[in-house]
Design an enzyme around this catalytic site. Structure first.
Site, PDB file in Angstrom:
ATOM      1  N   GLY A  93     -68.865  70.565 -57.088  1.00  0.00           N
ATOM      2  CA  GLY A  93     -69.009  70.618 -58.533  1.00  0.00           C
ATOM      3  C   GLY A  93     -68.778  69.294 -59.228  1.00  0.00           C
ATOM      4  N   HIS A 100     -63.605  59.518 -59.294  1.00  0.00           N
ATOM      5  CA  HIS A 100     -62.374  59.740 -60.063  1.00  0.00           C
ATOM      6  C   HIS A 100     -61.461  60.663 -59.279  1.00  0.00           C
ATOM      7  CE1 HIS A 100     -65.511  62.600 -61.301  1.00  0.00           C
ATOM      8  NE2 HIS A 100     -64.553  63.507 -61.401  1.00  0.00           N
TER       9      HIS A 100
END
Ligand code: AMP
Ligand code: ZN
Length: 114
Positions: A93, A100
């Protein structure tokens, strides 16, 4: 203007609630927090995902992880524990294609994820 959302946060073109900064990394609060502490740690340079960063600049990955540790200390969650997540690719997802680390803590976190 760069099109990548997190590159625009790095440049200051998009506002963010900054938590910590280093010469090569930046931490800011997730706009849709999933826990009392939910901070994103990114390299200032653009890499699309974790394997790309790992292959290109493992020392920078180490700086990202060092900043994760500093965020946990600064947020007061290092004692009770926290979760570090790099969503990578479609099945995970990953929505923003600038690598990050999610730093999540401040409550008991369920496992396994859905
Ligand atoms: P991922 O699904 O791992 O790519 O996570 C992307 C994260 O970025 C999500 O948790 C979003 O809530 C967060 N996000 C999206 N836009 C912003 C923004 N402008 N500032 C802070 N966090 C954001
Ligand atoms: Zn970017």
């Amino acid at each position: 203007m760069p099109e990548c959302l997190f590159c625009r946060i790095v440049s200051g073109g998009v506002p963010a609630s900054r938590v910590l900064e280093s010469p090569r990394t930046l931490s800011f609060r997730d706009i849709s927090p999933q826990a009392p502490t939910h901070v994103l740690v990114i390299p200032r340079d653009h890499y699309p995902d974790l394997p790309a960063l790992t292959a290109a600049d493992p020392a920078l990955l180490a700086e990202v992880l060092s900043q994760v540790r500093e965020v946990a200390e600064a947020e007061g969650i290092s004692g009770r524990g926290y979760r570090v997540v790099f969503n990578t690719g479609a099945d995970a997802g990953q929505a923003v294609p600038h690598v990050h680390a999610h730093v999540l803590g401040g409550r008991a976190l369920s496992w396994p994820p859905g």
